[in-house]
Motif scaffolding. Structure first.
Motif, short mmCIF file in Angstrom:
data_model
loop_
_atom_site.label_atom_id
_atom_site.label_comp_id
_atom_site.label_asym_id
_atom_site.label_seq_id
_atom_site.Cartn_x
_atom_site.Cartn_y
_atom_site.Cartn_z
N ILE A 153 4.15 -0.47 -12.22
CA ILE A 153 5.34 -1.03 -12.33
C ILE A 153 5.17 -2.51 -12.28
O ILE A 153 4.37 -3.18 -11.54
CB ILE A 153 6.08 -0.86 -10.69
CG1 ILE A 153 6.16 0.62 -10.49
CG2 ILE A 153 7.56 -1.31 -10.96
CD1 ILE A 153 6.57 1.00 -8.99
N ALA A 154 5.90 -3.10 -13.39
CA ALA A 154 5.60 -4.44 -13.66
C ALA A 154 6.33 -5.41 -12.68
O ALA A 154 7.24 -4.75 -11.86
CB ALA A 154 6.34 -4.81 -14.98
N PRO A 155 5.96 -6.70 -12.41
CA PRO A 155 6.73 -7.33 -11.48
C PRO A 155 8.34 -7.42 -11.76
O PRO A 155 8.74 -7.23 -12.80
CB PRO A 155 6.43 -8.84 -11.71
CG PRO A 155 4.84 -8.46 -12.29
CD PRO A 155 4.93 -7.04 -13.10
N HIS A 167 -5.78 -6.80 1.48
CA HIS A 167 -4.53 -6.80 2.75
C HIS A 167 -3.52 -8.02 2.08
O HIS A 167 -4.02 -9.10 1.83
CB HIS A 167 -5.13 -7.29 4.15
CG HIS A 167 -6.16 -6.03 4.45
ND1 HIS A 167 -5.45 -4.90 4.85
CD2 HIS A 167 -7.58 -6.04 4.60
CE1 HIS A 167 -6.53 -4.28 5.16
NE2 HIS A 167 -7.86 -5.00 5.01
N ARG A 168 -2.23 -8.01 2.35
CA ARG A 168 -1.27 -8.69 2.03
C ARG A 168 -0.40 -8.89 3.01
O ARG A 168 0.36 -7.98 3.38
CB ARG A 168 -0.55 -8.44 0.72
CG ARG A 168 -1.58 -8.53 -0.54
CD ARG A 168 -0.65 -8.41 -1.74
NE ARG A 168 0.07 -7.23 -1.81
CZ ARG A 168 -0.67 -6.05 -2.05
NH1 ARG A 168 -1.76 -5.83 -2.45
NH2 ARG A 168 0.35 -4.90 -2.22
N THR A 169 -0.40 -9.96 4.00
CA THR A 169 0.62 -10.27 5.02
C THR A 169 2.25 -10.25 4.37
O THR A 169 2.40 -10.81 3.17
CB THR A 169 0.28 -11.58 5.73
OG1 THR A 169 -1.01 -11.17 6.12
CG2 THR A 169 1.33 -11.82 6.98
N LEU A 197 9.45 -1.52 -4.32
CA LEU A 197 8.11 -1.48 -4.74
C LEU A 197 7.85 -2.56 -5.65
O LEU A 197 6.36 -3.17 -5.24
CB LEU A 197 7.64 0.06 -5.18
CG LEU A 197 7.84 1.13 -4.06
CD1 LEU A 197 7.51 2.57 -4.84
CD2 LEU A 197 7.15 0.84 -2.78
N SER A 198 8.33 -2.90 -6.52
CA SER A 198 8.10 -3.99 -7.67
C SER A 198 8.04 -5.16 -6.85
O SER A 198 7.06 -6.06 -7.21
CB SER A 198 9.01 -3.96 -8.63
OG SER A 198 8.83 -5.14 -9.63
N GLU A 218 2.94 -4.16 -5.85
CA GLU A 218 1.99 -3.13 -5.30
C GLU A 218 1.43 -2.33 -6.11
O GLU A 218 0.08 -1.96 -6.19
CB GLU A 218 2.53 -2.30 -4.17
CG GLU A 218 3.01 -3.11 -2.82
CD GLU A 218 3.59 -2.23 -1.90
OE1 GLU A 218 3.13 -1.30 -1.30
OE2 GLU A 218 4.94 -2.32 -1.59
N PHE A 219 2.08 -1.92 -7.10
CA PHE A 219 1.46 -0.69 -7.77
C PHE A 219 1.46 -1.28 -9.48
O PHE A 219 2.45 -0.82 -10.21
CB PHE A 219 2.38 0.50 -7.72
CG PHE A 219 2.36 1.00 -6.57
CD1 PHE A 219 1.37 1.93 -6.22
CD2 PHE A 219 3.56 1.10 -5.62
CE1 PHE A 219 1.20 2.35 -4.76
CE2 PHE A 219 3.51 1.36 -4.40
CZ PHE A 219 2.34 2.10 -4.03
#
Length: 718
Positions: A35-37, A89-91, A152-153, A157-158
């Motif tokens: 998935i693109a930004p 890891h991303r806060t 999700l975008s 993440e993906f």
């Protein structure tokens, strides 16, 4: 039949051919999405990739060998790998309470092309659709899915090496053969994913989802000795707000929990499942630990009180109690199945599968079976998947046959009856029948302080032994699975019947069927009273343990909550005193059945409403909970030979034709641990359902077979 929709007629086949080149099953190929930004304007940009699950990194292949892959659940191996390899890891910004988002790093990815997650979600309204761009081509998805993809975008993440599997996009919905093959692959995909994203939907404007997740984290943090929520709310008012209970209820009544396919998906994700609702997230183990606290002590009653209080505060109707189906689904089924998936253990028995199928919905009746294939023993699942294209009656018969053959017993007949609407043989469980009720089985847990909810339930076939362990002898006579032939003998006949259940909350008093000629075969009045309380308890209490003399306390369990409350309160029995919202089971059953004549005496004459001075709370908790369990899905019966017991009931059917009847006979079937009520049907018999006959549940009927004129019989069930 997949959870994803079929392609609409207006969609050109050219679209499918341009996006979906065939998958090579020998290479274990699947499709995955990146998935693109997030784009604020215009459609979301996604890319579809065809990849093979055999393209494993050498380091991961060595690791799988080193942990002795054989016999270990796939989820267990993935978790072990993740624990020993660094992750990214991303806060989450502006939300310090949310856990950090983790994804596999380059060095922790298991495949040469990266790694993948799987999405569990609800399709939503088929007519409410939005477009995305998939490989540069306009592709229509439901609005529900488009919203999930945008969420999700937004977290980036993906992308690149971390991809996601989404059924509606990754399966060519225009290819019936491919869709069918994916049924057998669903377990592999979800159990093999790095994580499963359980998308509950968008956050609500009132912020209840965030409150619910916050509440669950706090409950999960409590030690066992700290889990008295009423006490916590008194001593630490800021720790748990009253509104949290309303928030949790709202979250647990979301549509997500009512869709059957999500059950398999969540279980396969096991401890790697992450709940997502808008920007909020919660780990699966924290979620289950928080839910479990509600089942301890008096918390179950507290939740009802505080839900009503908050509804009044919000100017909502105050007459709605907790809708508990999804709570029971999580606590009774998913929590244990997830543990089995991660650690290994038995799969679900047929009864539990049927209960789960009844608790959730799906578009295609056959999905009642196929959405739960991953919950079955592999040998059974293998046979069931081969029947994908069967019509519904034959499919239901084939599933029951698979269970019979796998375990080589006739226990599945306990779930049979003639009341299903799909036309299956009466010996085959109809997966759509509405009359199965959770908590009605002798192996079921009680809600409350009596049991540790983490203790495993006993196996259903271990509780009774009416057949004295004689192995099953059976055959299937016709290729279309219409006739099951098996051995056994006739034991008795129904001569009188108590009131049938009318829905979940009442009984039809006017439909008692008296038997003027009934005479107790147990002996005198005292012996009959003893048989009565044992019969009403089904001879078993907690976790299927046999009743003891002290359980005669049932005969002094007050018939109404009004008569009980002051006595409970005076003795300090706070749990029983808090049962006002649940006491209706015992109260209404008594009201409907008190005038059933046991010979010359009405049933009510065997009871008193006065607790004895030496009464013990735990005993009355046991008999109360057991009696409330037994009156569901069963109809009290008197037999021609002077015995007491239970016939099967059909609570959601008003027609006398679709009920147990006087004249139905009771049989012992070799290989089935309980008697069965059966009905002559020409030269054959129909299975009416499971029976309980006091005095014949532990092999005693074999003496009749050996020492009387009773003859073995071969039954043809149709």
């Amino acid at each position: 039949m997949m959870k994803g929709r079929p392609v609409q007629d207006s969609e050109p086949l050219a679209l499918a051919s341009s996006l979906y080149s065939p998958l090579d099953e020998e290479l274990d190929e699947i499709r995955l999405v990146t998935i693109a930004p997030n784009q604020l304007d215009g459609p979301l940009l996604c890319t579809l990739h065809k990849l093979t699950l055999e393209d494993i990194r050498e380091e991961y292949s060595v690791f799988k060998t080193s942990v002795d892959e054989a016999g270990k659940p796939a989820r267990n191996i993935t978790v072990q790998w993740a624990q020993t390899h660094p992750m990214q890891h991303r806060t989450q910004l502006n939300n310090p309470e949310q856990p950090t988002v983790s994804s596999p790093s380059v060095t922790s990815s298991r495949f040469n092309w990266g790694d993948f997650a799987a999405l569990s979600y609800v399709w939503g309204d088929e007519q409410d659709r939005r477009n995305i761009l998939l490989n540069g081509t306009v592709f229509s998805v439901t609005t529900s899915l488009e919203i999930a993809l945008r969420a999700l975008s937004a977290k980036n993440e993906f992308q690149d090496d971390y991809k996601i599997w989404i059924d509606a996009i990754c399966i060519n919905q225009n290819d019936a053969i491919e869709r069918a093959s994916q049924v057998s692959k669903m377990r592999e995909i979800y159990s093999g994913a790095w994580s499963v994203i359980a998308w509950l939907g968008e956050s609500d404007k009132a912020g209840d989802t965030q409150k619910a997740f916050h509440f669950l984290r706090r409950m999960a943090s409590l030690r066992p000795e700290e889990q008295d929520l009423a006490r916590i709310m008194t001593e630490k008012p800021s720790f748990i707000e009253e509104s949290f209970f309303f928030a949790l209820h709202e979250m647990m009544t979301r549509t997500y929990w009512s869709r059957l396919w999500v059950i398999q998906e969540v279980v396969m994700g096991a401890s790697s499942t992450v709940l997502r609702c808008g920007a909020n997230s919660l780990e699966w183990e924290t979620f289950c630990a928080g839910i479990a606290v509600l089942y301890n002590g008096k918390n179950w009653n507290l939740k009802d009180h505080l839900l009503r209080k908050e509804r009044v505060h919000r100017n909502l109707s105050d007459d709605q109690g907790w809708l508990t189906t999804s709570l029971h689904l999580v606590h009774q089924d998913l929590r244990l199945l997830v543990r089995y998936e991660g650690e290994g253990g038995d799969k679900l028995n047929l009864r539990r599968l049927l209960e789960i199928a009844s608790s959730a919905s799906c578009r295609d009746v056959r999905d009642k079976v196929f959405a739960l294939v991953g919950m079955m023993e592999p040998g059974i699942a293998h046979e069931v998947v081969h029947n994908y294209n069967f019509d519904i009656p034959r499919l239901f018969a084939a599933v029951t046959k698979a269970f019979i053959l796998h375990y080589d017993n006739l226990e599945p007949l306990r779930q049979a009856n003639p009341w299903g609407k799909q036309g299956a043989p009466t010996w085959a469980a109809d997966w759509t029948w509405k009359g199965r009720m959770r908590w009605s089985r002798p192996e079921s847990d009680f809600a409350g302080p009596l049991v540790n909810s983490l203790d495993p339930d006993p196996k259903p076939e271990s509780i009774y032994n009416a057949h004295s362990g004689i192995p099953a002898c059976y055959s299937f006579l016709e290729d279309n699975l219409n006739i099951l032939q098996c051995d056994g003998f006739l034991l008795d006949e129904i001569a009188g019947l108590g009131a049938p259940e009318y829905g979940y909350f009442d009984w039809s008093k006017e439909r008692l069927v008296q038997c003027a000629s009934w005479r107790s075969s147990y002996g005198d009045q005292e012996a009959t009273a003893s048989a009565l309380y044992k019969a009403l308890l089904g001879g078993r209490t907690i976790k299927g343990k046999k009743v003891e003399d002290r359980h005669s306390a049932l005969l002094s369990l007050p018939s109404t909550f009004r008569a009980a409350f002051s006595q409970f309160k005076r003795r300090g029995w706070s749990w029983l005193a808090g049962q006002e919202g649940y006491y209706f089971k015992w109260q209404r059953w008594r009201h409907a059945n008190d005038n059933l004549m046991l010979g010359t005496r009405p049933l009510k004459s065997y009871f008193t409403d006065v607790l004895p001075k030496d009464a013990e709370e735990v005993t009355y908790m046991e008999v109360y909970s057991t009696a409330c369990r037994m009156v569901m899905e069963r109809r009290f019966m008197l037999t021609k030979n002077g015995y007491l017991g239970w016939a099967p009931d059909n609570a959601y059917e008003s027609s006398e034709m679709n009920q147990a009847r006087v004249g139905d006979v009771i049989a012992i079937i070799h290989g089935c641990s309980t008697p069965l009520v059966i009905r002559p049907y020409g030269s054959k018999f129909q299975v009416v359902g499971e029976a309980y006959v006091e005095g014949f549940m532990d092999g005693e009927a074999m003496d009749i077979l050996r020492h009387s004129n009773c003859q073995p019989k071969m039954f043809d069930f149709c």
